[in-house]
Design a protein around this motif. Structure first.
Motif, PDB file in Angstrom:
ATOM      1  N   GLY A  61       0.823  -1.203   0.000  1.00  0.00           N
ATOM      2  CA  GLY A  61       0.000   0.000   0.000  1.00  0.00           C
ATOM      3  C   GLY A  61       0.855   1.250   0.000  1.00  0.00           C
ATOM      4  N   THR A  62       0.193   2.406   0.086  1.00  0.00           N
ATOM      5  CA  THR A  62       0.870   3.707   0.040  1.00  0.00           C
ATOM      6  C   THR A  62       0.303   4.626   1.113  1.00  0.00           C
ATOM      7  OG1 THR A  62       1.229   3.509  -2.351  1.00  0.00           O
ATOM      8  CG2 THR A  62       1.406   5.711  -1.402  1.00  0.00           C
ATOM      9  N   LYS A  63       1.177   5.322   1.794  1.00  0.00           N
ATOM     10  CA  LYS A  63       0.798   6.351   2.753  1.00  0.00           C
ATOM     11  C   LYS A  63       1.299   7.693   2.241  1.00  0.00           C
ATOM     12  CE  LYS A  63      -0.961   3.529   5.847  1.00  0.00           C
ATOM     13  NZ  LYS A  63      -2.372   3.590   6.309  1.00  0.00           N
ATOM     14  N   THR A  64       0.615   8.768   2.631  1.00  0.00           N
ATOM     15  CA  THR A  64       1.029  10.080   2.150  1.00  0.00           C
ATOM     16  C   THR A  64       0.910  11.123   3.250  1.00  0.00           C
ATOM     17  OG1 THR A  64       0.827  11.616   0.283  1.00  0.00           O
ATOM     18  CG2 THR A  64      -1.232  10.875   1.302  1.00  0.00           C
ATOM     19  N   TRP A  65       1.612  12.250   3.050  1.00  0.00           N
ATOM     20  CA  TRP A  65       1.678  13.338   4.028  1.00  0.00           C
ATOM     21  C   TRP A  65       2.203  12.841   5.376  1.00  0.00           C
ATOM     22  CZ3 TRP A  65       1.999  17.774   1.986  1.00  0.00           C
ATOM     23  CH2 TRP A  65       1.257  18.101   0.845  1.00  0.00           C
ATOM     24  N   ILE A  66       3.262  12.018   5.321  1.00  0.00           N
ATOM     25  CA  ILE A  66       3.813  11.443   6.537  1.00  0.00           C
ATOM     26  C   ILE A  66       4.989  12.291   7.022  1.00  0.00           C
ATOM     27  CG2 ILE A  66       4.733   9.375   7.624  1.00  0.00           C
ATOM     28  CD1 ILE A  66       1.811   9.200   6.489  1.00  0.00           C
ATOM     29  N   SER A  67       4.819  12.916   8.177  1.00  0.00           N
ATOM     30  CA  SER A  67       5.884  13.723   8.775  1.00  0.00           C
ATOM     31  C   SER A  67       7.048  12.832   9.180  1.00  0.00           C
ATOM     32  CB  SER A  67       5.359  14.477  10.002  1.00  0.00           C
ATOM     33  OG  SER A  67       4.349  15.386   9.638  1.00  0.00           O
ATOM     34  N   ASN A  68       8.270  13.322   8.984  1.00  0.00           N
ATOM     35  CA  ASN A  68       9.511  12.571   9.240  1.00  0.00           C
ATOM     36  C   ASN A  68       9.680  11.409   8.277  1.00  0.00           C
ATOM     37  OD1 ASN A  68      10.170  14.238  11.452  1.00  0.00           O
ATOM     38  ND2 ASN A  68       8.993  12.951  12.856  1.00  0.00           N
ATOM     39  N   GLY A  69       8.938  11.430   7.163  1.00  0.00           N
ATOM     40  CA  GLY A  69       8.943  10.307   6.246  1.00  0.00           C
ATOM     41  C   GLY A  69      10.291  10.020   5.608  1.00  0.00           C
ATOM     42  N   ILE A  70      11.098  11.050   5.373  1.00  0.00           N
ATOM     43  CA  ILE A  70      12.387  10.851   4.708  1.00  0.00           C
ATOM     44  C   ILE A  70      13.488  10.551   5.718  1.00  0.00           C
ATOM     45  CG2 ILE A  70      14.166  11.952   3.279  1.00  0.00           C
ATOM     46  CD1 ILE A  70      11.879  13.547   1.948  1.00  0.00           C
ATOM     47  N   PHE A  71      13.602  11.369   6.743  1.00  0.00           N
ATOM     48  CA  PHE A  71      14.691  11.226   7.697  1.00  0.00           C
ATOM     49  C   PHE A  71      14.333  10.314   8.867  1.00  0.00           C
ATOM     50  CE2 PHE A  71      15.689  15.115   5.411  1.00  0.00           C
ATOM     51  CZ  PHE A  71      17.038  14.949   5.140  1.00  0.00           C
TER      52      PHE A  71
END
Length: 385
Positions: free
Chosen positions: A153-163
């Motif tokens: 699946g896919t989640k979006t607008w996730i804070s801290n998603g990259i780091f």
């Protein structure tokens, strides 16, 4: 709820430390980093040293063990300086609170100490491209295979998603369940094979913090990372979101206060028709309304945080605080811009950043329309005839 002398002294020391951190390490660079939309890596390292990633994690697991009411004051101060930093902490601590309230003792001991130091950092992965407020409509699935769950699946607008490196991930373990929430579960998901960042999301404001799309393709999670048992995903989310809403309310207070401070300062410096503009009735009325909104927002936020201190259910109080404080932030940021006139539209003044940051608050952690529905529902429940 009155604090003991020892608790009051601890709060004072914590807030003094936060004030020094903001003055030395945030204020000199916030504008530059925000305008560049650059991740504040050095500031995050300082936040780790200060213990902010363990703010509400119990001391027995290596955290500061702050009461939610003290935590709210910390967030207010941080948000008045640069709101994005409070988001880096908030999403992470919602995840930690879910583990603390819904996790097994083994899960707590495995994860909370690493969360507290910031060694393992992350957040909450709820929202999906076709589902925001209606969490029961999520499509991300987790299928049990032996001693693992396989997630797609896919989640979006996730804070801290990259780091970030670990997320409380809301999934469907039984897509056919009725009512739908009985088929929802929550997993602690660390980045690894099958878990990738889809893209970084650009935003109007709230810059610096990494908001991202997360993609799961046959991603395998050990079954012992299930929080609360299958079917308890919504309960897990709710257990963390009360703290999140107090955090967002405190952010609203911080932004509203900073807007007021900037307006009061400018209204004494700027002169028109031979006198400071605060002496003009039109400006004076704006300042009075702004100050009243800040005080009312702060009191509502304190009441909600104190309910959390006691361990009470506080969706009613947290909903009111989040609703009023975030609307106060939007209104005060606009009024501060109007008081500054053309200069308020310039990137040289902080009020333009407040004006871009504030709208996020009426959307995040449940829209204000949802808060109104929650408040009304609880109001009726408390006053049945």
């Amino acid at each position: 709820m009155s604090a003991s002398p020892d608790t009051g002294e601890q709060e004072r020391l914590i807030l003094d430390a936060v004030d020094r951190f903001l003055e030395r390490h945030v204020r000199p660079v916030a504008a530059k980093l925000e305008h560049a939309d650059e991740y504040p890596a050095e500031i995050v390292e300082r936040m780790k040293e200060l213990g902010l990633f363990g703010a509400v994690i119990p001391a027995e697991y290596g955290g500061l063990g702050l009461r939610p009411s003290t935590y709210a004051k910390v967030i207010e101060r941080i948000s008045a300086e640069w709101m994005s930093l409070s988001g880096i902490v908030n999403s992470h601590l919602i995840m930690a609170r879910i583990v603390d309230r819904m996790g097994t003792e083994a899960q707590k001991r495995a994860f909370l100490p690493r969360f507290a130091t910031g060694e393992l950092r992350g957040g909450l992965a709820l929202t999906e491209p076709d589902c925001g407020t209606d969490l029961q409509a999520i499509r991300t699935t987790a299928r049990r295979e032996g001693d693992h769950y396989v997630v797609n699946g896919t989640k979006t607008w996730i804070s801290n998603g990259i780091f970030g490196s670990c997320f409380a991930l809301l999934v469907k373990t039984d897509p056919e369940a009725q009512p739908r929430h009985r088929g929802m579960s929550m997993l602690l998901a660390e980045k690894g094979p099958g878990f990738r960042v889809g893209r970084r999301l650009e935003k109007l404001g709230y810059k610096g913090i990494d908001s991202a799309e997360l993609v799961f393709e046959d991603y395998r999670v050990p079954a012992d990372r299930l929080l609360g048992g299958e079917g308890q995903g919504m309960a897990c989310a709710i257990s963390g979101l009360e703290l999140g809403r107090v955090n967002v309310a405190a952010r609203g207070v911080g932004v509203a206060q900073r807007a007021l401070d900037e307006a009061v300062r400018y209204a004494q410096q700027r002169r028109t028709f031979g006198r400071p503009i605060h002496e003009h009735q039109a400006i004076a009325l704006k300042l009075a309304d702004m100050a009243t909104r800040v005080e009312a927002a702060r009191l509502l936020t304190e009441k909600a945080a104190q309910a959390l201190d006691r361990g009470d259910r506080c969706d009613y109080e947290a909903g009111m605080a989040k609703l009023f404080a975030t609307e106060a932030a939007v209104e005060n940021s606009l009024e501060a811009m109007r008081i500054h006139g053309g200069y308020g539209y310039s990137k040289e003044f902080v009020v333009e950043r407040l004006y871009r940051d504030a709208p996020l608050l009426v959307i995040g952690e449940g829209t204000n329309e949802i808060q109104r529905l929650v408040i009304a529902k609880r109001l009726i429940e408390r006053n049945r005839i």
